[in-house]
Enzyme design. Structure first.
Site, mmCIF file in Angstrom:
data_model
loop_
_atom_site.group_PDB
_atom_site.id
_atom_site.type_symbol
_atom_site.label_atom_id
_atom_site.label_comp_id
_atom_site.label_asym_id
_atom_site.label_seq_id
_atom_site.Cartn_x
_atom_site.Cartn_y
_atom_site.Cartn_z
ATOM 1 N N HIS A 1 52.929 49.007 65.219
ATOM 2 C CA HIS A 1 51.598 48.485 65.544
ATOM 3 C C HIS A 1 51.713 47.026 65.985
ATOM 4 O O HIS A 1 52.430 46.231 65.368
ATOM 5 C CB HIS A 1 50.700 48.617 64.302
ATOM 6 C CG HIS A 1 49.379 47.952 64.467
ATOM 7 N ND1 HIS A 1 48.631 48.042 65.616
ATOM 8 C CD2 HIS A 1 48.648 47.169 63.611
ATOM 9 C CE1 HIS A 1 47.518 47.356 65.471
ATOM 10 N NE2 HIS A 1 47.503 46.817 64.272
ATOM 11 N N CYS B 1 43.957 50.931 62.573
ATOM 12 C CA CYS B 1 45.186 50.750 63.368
ATOM 13 C C CYS B 1 46.241 51.823 63.091
ATOM 14 O O CYS B 1 47.225 51.922 63.819
ATOM 15 C CB CYS B 1 45.773 49.367 63.108
ATOM 16 S SG CYS B 1 44.579 48.059 63.311
ATOM 17 N N ASN C 1 46.053 42.861 69.930
ATOM 18 C CA ASN C 1 45.938 43.930 68.931
ATOM 19 C C ASN C 1 44.799 44.863 69.319
ATOM 20 O O ASN C 1 43.624 44.505 69.194
ATOM 21 C CB ASN C 1 45.681 43.313 67.551
ATOM 22 C CG ASN C 1 45.535 44.362 66.448
ATOM 23 O OD1 ASN C 1 45.449 45.556 66.721
ATOM 24 N ND2 ASN C 1 45.498 43.911 65.209
#
Ligand code: ACO
Length: 321
Positions: A247, A111, A277
């Site tokens: 994020h 990520c 996500n």
């Protein structure tokens, strides 16, 4: 010369999947998912691949930047869900868009991958090694999550975001990157097992494992620290920043980061309610959404921050063009 973003683009799969639908395949509920994470729906690939999502996001960023494929001299794709082990996603995208003059490679920092990739581009621009780069964050995480595991399948999603960056005066004001391999067991997905003729025991393919609580604790501590460190390098304060593009893992993580930095949550746009996500895709998809909404004005100071498997974390402060 530093990296300056001159165009953004993104691409999400056509199919959307609601929390209510997930409650028909695992023991969960819209109430649990939305109150614990902020996620209400996500896009999941049926026909789309990491390459096709990347290519479309790249085309949209190039169109905004008014840059033709031949002008691009570097392509980095941040991904941990490449369609092929070799060639890299970046080489396949290069071929799709006809960027014949580019060097292309993938970067895997989960990520944090997009922020890591932007750092590589910025460093190469400072060294005079490239002038116009395409940086993509893209995933098809739906291929590696266990759709029987309610603790992960409700979180992850598919999508790609891209930027065109050019070497310019200004642009990047500060960066911080870090990794802690001792916490590698916190989030992992095994690669193919070794099936060579000398291995007798054949094991089933593994899916993504995540210790969500550990990642949560790590993110709310490490990201504010890394942002403060980067602000100090850029000689800025938390209040000098116009936008914090973090994020998109969990709304509660981002709210906690805002609280620790003592900044208004209004400076922390979120799209995880409808995007989920998307790991490496998360920050550039959010950046494109914010840019196309007209949120980012010339001269704005923008923080990009990613964190994830590795463990890895990265922060970059930009002076928006
Ligand atoms: N629906 C209903 N109940 C659930 C679900 C679900 N989907 N998932 C877990 N539960 C249950 C658990 O079994 C547990 O039940 P128990 O108390 O009976 O044991 C209870 O809910 C609480 O579970 P927790 O894991 O403690 O829930 P928490 O509030 O910590 O939220 C979450 C979990 C959302 C995963 C959170 O920890 C989180 O967001 N962590 C960070 C994840 C992250 O940031 N990832 C980014 C990196 S990803 C990458 O790099 C690829």
């Amino acid at each position: 010369m530093r990296a300056q973003i001159i165009g953004t683009g993104s691409c999400l799969p056509e199919k959307t999947v609601t929390n209510d639908f997930l409650s028909t395949i695992v023991d969960t509920s819209d109430e649990w998912i939305s109150s614990r994470t902020g996620i209400r729906q996500r896009h999941i690939s049926v026909q789309e691949t990491t390459v096709s999502l990347s290519t479309e996001a790249a085309r949209r960023a190039m169109e905004m930047a008014k840059v033709t494929a031949e002008k691009i001299d570097l392509i980095i794709v941040a991904t941990c869900t490449a369609d092929t082990l070799v060639p890299s996603t970046a080489c396949l995208v290069q071929n799709e868009i006809g960027a014949v003059n580019a060097t292309a490679f993938d970067l895997n920092a989960a990520c944090a991958g997009f922020v890591f990739s932007m750092n590589v581009v910025d460093s190469m621009m400072q060294a005079g090694m490239c002038r116009t780069a395409l940086v993509i964050g893209a995933e098809t995480l739906s291929r590696i999550v266990d759709w029987k595991d309610r603790s992960t399948c409700v979180l992850f999603a598919d999508g790609a975001g891209a930027v065109v960056a050019r070497a310019a005066e200004g642009g990047v004001l500060g960066t911080t990157l870090g990794s802690d391999g001792s916490k590698g067991g916190t989030i992992y997905v095994k690669s193919r097992e070794n099936y060579n003729p000398f291995v007798t025991e054949q094991k089933p393919t593994d899916y993504l494992f995540m210790d969500g609580g550990e990642v949560f604790k790590f993110a709310v501590k490490k990201i504010p620290e890394a942002i403060r460190e980067t602000l100090a390098k850029a000689e800025l304060t938390a209040d000098d920043i116009d936008w914090y593009l973090l994020h998109q893992a969990n709304a509660r993580i981002n709210e906690s980061i805002a609280k620790r930095l003592k900044i208004s949550i209004d400076k922390v746009p979120m799209n995880l309610d409808h995007v989920g996500n998307t790991s490496g895709g998360s920050v550039p998809i959010l950046l494109d959404e914010a840019n196309r909404k007209g949120l980012l004005k010339s001269g704005d100071k923008v923080v990009l921050a990613g964190f994830g498997a590795g463990l890895t974390w990265g922060v970059m402060i930009l002076n928006w063009a």
